[in-house]
Enzyme design. Structure first.
Site, PDB file in Angstrom:
ATOM      1  N   ARG A   1      36.084 111.698  63.126  1.00  0.00           N
ATOM      2  CA  ARG A   1      37.030 111.758  64.234  1.00  0.00           C
ATOM      3  C   ARG A   1      37.692 110.391  64.393  1.00  0.00           C
ATOM      4  O   ARG A   1      37.028 109.356  64.322  1.00  0.00           O
ATOM      5  CB  ARG A   1      36.315 112.127  65.548  1.00  0.00           C
TER       6      ARG A   1
ATOM      7  N   GLU B   1      46.207 111.798  66.822  1.00  0.00           N
ATOM      8  CA  GLU B   1      46.674 112.663  65.733  1.00  0.00           C
ATOM      9  C   GLU B   1      47.826 113.500  66.265  1.00  0.00           C
ATOM     10  O   GLU B   1      47.673 114.113  67.318  1.00  0.00           O
ATOM     11  CB  GLU B   1      45.545 113.575  65.257  1.00  0.00           C
TER      12      GLU B   1
ATOM     13  N   HIS C   1      44.205 115.009  58.368  1.00  0.00           N
ATOM     14  CA  HIS C   1      43.036 115.779  58.821  1.00  0.00           C
ATOM     15  C   HIS C   1      42.896 117.094  58.025  1.00  0.00           C
ATOM     16  O   HIS C   1      42.949 118.183  58.586  1.00  0.00           O
ATOM     17  CB  HIS C   1      43.136 116.069  60.334  1.00  0.00           C
TER      18      HIS C   1
HETATM   19  C1  DGY Z   1      36.062 120.171  62.141  1.00  0.00           C
HETATM   20  O1  DGY Z   1      35.738 121.297  61.769  1.00  0.00           O
HETATM   21  O2  DGY Z   1      35.512 119.592  63.070  1.00  0.00           O
HETATM   22  C2  DGY Z   1      37.155 119.498  61.372  1.00  0.00           C
HETATM   23  O3  DGY Z   1      37.537 118.305  61.897  1.00  0.00           O
HETATM   24  C3  DGY Z   1      38.323 120.413  61.127  1.00  0.00           C
HETATM   25  O4  DGY Z   1      37.910 121.319  60.178  1.00  0.00           O
END
Ligand code: DGY
Length: 325
Positions: free
Chosen positions: A242, A271, A290
């Site tokens: 993240r 983002e 991402h």
């Molecule tokens: C998640 O699943 O947490 C990712 O960041 C997106 O697939």
């Protein structure tokens, strides 16, 4: 559709592997746009819904739950991470919360490794060099990157994805594995000799630092100026978890000054990244939008689990992958 068919809102089109089931069994409205609904529209769309399928772009808090109403039974997040959801709030209201673990483990670790090797070997920078017509000859001193074989990988967060990344680095490149986690991972220690260390030791001794921890108030901003200062000048930093785990301005400063060698990011804060963010001007930083879970089997698997969570929650049954407060 029978009158008792549950009303649900799905905040984006997801793969048919899950969406078809939802359409068959629910009175479903699916947000058709590629961009998320505005907050105002979202709060209006969820009114009266028994279930909502959300993405990490949707903030699911008390205001969201109030707007949906007391009949809301389940929130199914199309992601393994759920930092966008106030799970405590949902639990206190008896609303079930689900996520999609497992199916994206390998894809995400693959992406972390792709960023690691691309940043270490300056692949994106070199490709731009070719595109810009700058390649004139074979250069003995040009585009020198980092070796991988036998180096040390530092994994922050040795859960499913961290373990998979460590396994790839150890099995493929004979890397020594250090990890930092609140919990001991004995399986990782036995399988690839991973050694649990404090964060400072990991930062000081790792050639590559790959982040796989969840985002919460204790981990937010953990990769800041102080952390980058403790890393080797030859180190590569990789974040596929993240964006708010790193402090973006501090990372840009560390990369610009040569405090660390390079970075590969699949996640940013915010983002999407602002187009004037200094990171985008740095040749030693790779930024992807991402996409780590973006493979056919991962996204289909996520859709199946998210649909199962939603449908189970609507029936008042245990979710396939519940998130606990
Ligand atoms: C998640 O699943 O947490 C990712 O960041 C997106 O697939």
């Amino acid at each position: 559709m029978p009158a008792e068919t549950p009303r649900v809102f799905v905040t984006r089109e997801i793969p048919a592997a899950g969406l078809d089931l939802i359409r068959q069994q629910c009175d479903a409205e699916i947000w058709p746009e590629p961009l998320p609904p505005s907050r105002e529209v979202l709060l209006q769309k969820i009114q009266g819904c028994a279930g909502v399928l959300t993405l990490l772009t949707e903030k699911v808090d008390a205001e969201f739950m109030d707007a949906a109403g007391p009949q809301l039974k389940v929130i199914s997040n199309y992601a393994v991470g759920y930092n966008n959801i106030s799970v405590d709030e949902a639990t206190s209201r008896g609303i079930a919360v689900g996520n999609t673990p497992g199916v994206l483990t390998e894809a995400t670790a693959d992406m972390a490794f792709a960023l690691l090797i691309s940043a270490a070997r300056r692949i994106v920078e070199s490709e731009r060099y070719v595109q810009q017509g700058k390649w004139k000859t074979w250069e003995p001193l040009g585009h020198i990157g980092c070796d991988l074989e036998g180096r040390t990988i530092g994994i922050v967060g040795m859960g499913r994805i961290g373990s998979s990344m460590a396994r790839k680095c150890h099995g493929g490149w004979n890397m020594k594995v250090l990890y930092h986690d609140n919990y001991r991972n004995e399986a990782a220690e036995q399988e690839f000799g991973a050694k649990q260390v404090d964060l400072d030791t990991l930062l000081a001794e790792s050639d590559f630092v790959s982040v796989h921890t969840d985002l919460n108030p204790t981990t937010e901003g953990m990769f800041n100026a102080d952390a980058f200062r403790k890393m080797k000048p030859t180190a590569v930093f990789v974040n596929t978890a993240r964006g708010p785990l790193h402090v973006q301005a501090d990372l840009a400063a560390a990369l610009a000054s040569g405090e660390i060698f390079a970075a590969g990011l699949d996640v940013t804060n915010p983002e999407p990244i602002e187009m004037d963010d200094p990171l985008l001007k740095l040749p030693n930083c790779i930024v992807a939008p991402h996409i780590a879970s973006g493979t056919v089997s991962s996204r289909n698997g996520m859709a199946e689990i998210a649909a199962a969570n939603l449908l189970n929650g609507l029936k008042g049954e245990p979710l396939r992958c519940p998130v606990k407060a």
